[in-house]
Design an enzyme around this catalytic site. Sequence first.
Site, PDB file in Angstrom:
ATOM      1  N   GLU A 196      11.809   2.363  14.297  1.00 32.34           N
ATOM      2  CA  GLU A 196      10.944   3.445  13.808  1.00 32.34           C
ATOM      3  C   GLU A 196       9.637   3.413  14.579  1.00 32.34           C
ATOM      4  O   GLU A 196       9.440   2.554  15.442  1.00 32.34           O
ATOM      5  CB  GLU A 196      10.697   3.301  12.303  1.00 32.34           C
ATOM      6  CG  GLU A 196      10.024   1.984  11.943  1.00 32.34           C
ATOM      7  CD  GLU A 196       9.931   1.724  10.453  1.00 32.34           C
ATOM      8  OE1 GLU A 196       9.829   2.665   9.662  1.00 32.34           O
ATOM      9  OE2 GLU A 196       9.957   0.530  10.083  1.00 32.34           O
ATOM     10  N   TYR A 200       0.831  -1.203   0.000  1.00 31.59           N
ATOM     11  CA  TYR A 200       0.000   0.000   0.000  1.00 31.59           C
ATOM     12  C   TYR A 200       0.864   1.249   0.000  1.00 31.59           C
ATOM     13  O   TYR A 200       2.075   1.189   0.201  1.00 31.59           O
ATOM     14  CB  TYR A 200      -0.960  -0.010   1.190  1.00 31.59           C
ATOM     15  CG  TYR A 200      -0.328   0.300   2.536  1.00 31.59           C
ATOM     16  CD1 TYR A 200       0.495  -0.634   3.179  1.00 31.59           C
ATOM     17  CD2 TYR A 200      -0.543   1.524   3.172  1.00 31.59           C
ATOM     18  CE1 TYR A 200       1.068  -0.350   4.418  1.00 31.59           C
ATOM     19  CE2 TYR A 200       0.021   1.804   4.414  1.00 31.59           C
ATOM     20  CZ  TYR A 200       0.826   0.871   5.027  1.00 31.59           C
ATOM     21  OH  TYR A 200       1.387   1.155   6.247  1.00 31.59           O
ATOM     22  N   LYS A 206       6.473  -1.941   1.842  1.00 33.89           N
ATOM     23  CA  LYS A 206       5.285  -1.343   2.501  1.00 33.89           C
ATOM     24  C   LYS A 206       4.121  -2.330   2.417  1.00 33.89           C
ATOM     25  O   LYS A 206       3.153  -2.148   1.671  1.00 33.89           O
ATOM     26  CB  LYS A 206       4.945   0.027   1.894  1.00 33.89           C
ATOM     27  CG  LYS A 206       4.126   0.875   2.867  1.00 33.89           C
ATOM     28  CD  LYS A 206       4.164   2.327   2.517  1.00 33.89           C
ATOM     29  CE  LYS A 206       3.188   3.162   3.343  1.00 33.89           C
ATOM     30  NZ  LYS A 206       3.325   3.035   4.787  1.00 33.89           N
ATOM     31  N   LEU A 209      11.109   1.250   7.118  1.00 30.26           N
ATOM     32  CA  LEU A 209      10.533   1.727   5.862  1.00 30.26           C
ATOM     33  C   LEU A 209      11.246   3.018   5.450  1.00 30.26           C
ATOM     34  O   LEU A 209      11.483   3.892   6.296  1.00 30.26           O
ATOM     35  CB  LEU A 209       9.035   2.002   6.049  1.00 30.26           C
ATOM     36  CG  LEU A 209       8.326   2.406   4.767  1.00 30.26           C
ATOM     37  CD1 LEU A 209       8.113   1.177   3.874  1.00 30.26           C
ATOM     38  CD2 LEU A 209       6.996   3.066   5.052  1.00 30.26           C
TER      39      LEU A 209
HETATM   40  N1  PDD Z   1       2.857   4.915   7.357  1.00 32.28           N
HETATM   41  N2  PDD Z   1       7.541   3.786   8.929  1.00 32.28           N
HETATM   42  C1  PDD Z   1       6.425   3.041   8.895  1.00 32.28           C
HETATM   43  C2  PDD Z   1       6.443   1.709   9.534  1.00 32.28           C
HETATM   44  C3  PDD Z   1       5.266   3.542   8.277  1.00 32.28           C
HETATM   45  O1  PDD Z   1       4.154   2.785   8.220  1.00 32.28           O
HETATM   46  C4  PDD Z   1       5.292   4.846   7.693  1.00 32.28           C
HETATM   47  C5  PDD Z   1       4.090   5.430   7.013  1.00 32.28           C
HETATM   48  C6  PDD Z   1       6.480   5.577   7.762  1.00 32.28           C
HETATM   49  C7  PDD Z   1       6.607   6.951   7.156  1.00 32.28           C
HETATM   50  O2  PDD Z   1       6.630   6.903   5.742  1.00 32.28           O
HETATM   51  P1  PDD Z   1       6.064   8.101   4.868  1.00 32.28           P
HETATM   52  O3  PDD Z   1       6.800   9.330   5.294  1.00 32.28           O
HETATM   53  O4  PDD Z   1       6.349   7.719   3.475  1.00 32.28           O
HETATM   54  O5  PDD Z   1       4.590   8.190   5.183  1.00 32.28           O
HETATM   55  C8  PDD Z   1       7.582   5.018   8.375  1.00 32.28           C
HETATM   56  C9  PDD Z   1       1.635   5.397   6.728  1.00 32.28           C
HETATM   57  C10 PDD Z   1       1.440   6.850   6.823  1.00 32.28           C
HETATM   58  C11 PDD Z   1       0.463   4.587   7.263  1.00 32.28           C
HETATM   59  O6  PDD Z   1       0.630   3.385   7.376  1.00 32.28           O
HETATM   60  O7  PDD Z   1      -0.601   5.145   7.535  1.00 32.28           O
END
Ligand code: PDD
Length: 280
Positions: A179, A33, A147, A203
């Site tokens: 993270e 996703y 992801k 991620l």
């Molecule tokens: N999540 N680390 C993890 C485990 C994440 O699920 C996300 C983002 C990030 C940050 O990535 P980005 O800056 O590309 O959003 C880091 C999204 C927002 C979610 O699952 O809702």
Amino acid sequence: MGRTVYVNGSYVPEKQGQISIFDRGFLFADGIYEVTAVVNGRLVDYPSHMERLERSLQEIKMEWPCSKEELRAMHQELIKLNKVDQGWIYMQITRGAADRDFKFPKDIRPTLVAFTQIKNLVDNPDAVRGVKVITVPDIRWARRDIKSVMLLAPVLGKQAAHEAGAFEAWMVEDGMVTEGTSSNAYIVKDGKVITRGLSNSILAGCTRRALLRLANEKGIAIEERMFSVEEACEADEAILTSASNFVLPIVEIDGKRIGGGQPGPVARRLRELYLEEAMN
Ligand code: PDD
């Protein structure tokens, strides 16, 4: 009136947005996703999200479900149909529906769904008061760079945070912070921003990528390395980033105040820089 959502080529009222009980996303979490922010009706960091999507697809051995142009047009159509000024678009691709069998079924068509969520990303009170985090063991699999929709560990972590009155849980492996459950993690010491380097353990956040570029351009020092919970508790500031929250200051870790319990100047500056770019 509900939203209009996207399901396999059609725009339908959300109540009619349905997929098969045999969908492999549902049965095996066999899918990936993206969450892309929208500000002023425009997509934020979209090329980074598509680059990461392409990589996730490759890693789980899936083809694109449609052309890149069609995918972008779909994102834009959803913004228009749902009149999204601020919020995000959630998009999920799974290997598709087939009778339950672990190996990839032959001649299967991927499932592509997307929907919008409205959220005030710019004037966020959490950015003014800062947020609390707790720490939890990182119990995820070894390919966190993909992801994947397999999010049970983040769900449990976020629920634990919620029950502790916190906003986010930082996940910890071998004493080191990996993270957040849905965000990247940073600390600030003596003006330097410290964040874990990219690997299969975390991620590669699109917000992280943009932020490190902006920090570089503005001469804000960055160090990509691991940090422990103890080091984080002694830091001047702590920060999280994600497409759904942009840049948020952290004022408490496991009940210990960070930087006197107030959002710090580096977090404020980084948020400002990020918003400036997202809004223009
Ligand atoms: N999540 N680390 C993890 C485990 C994440 O699920 C996300 C983002 C990030 C940050 O990535 P980005 O800056 O590309 O959003 C880091 C999204 C927002 C979610 O699952 O809702």
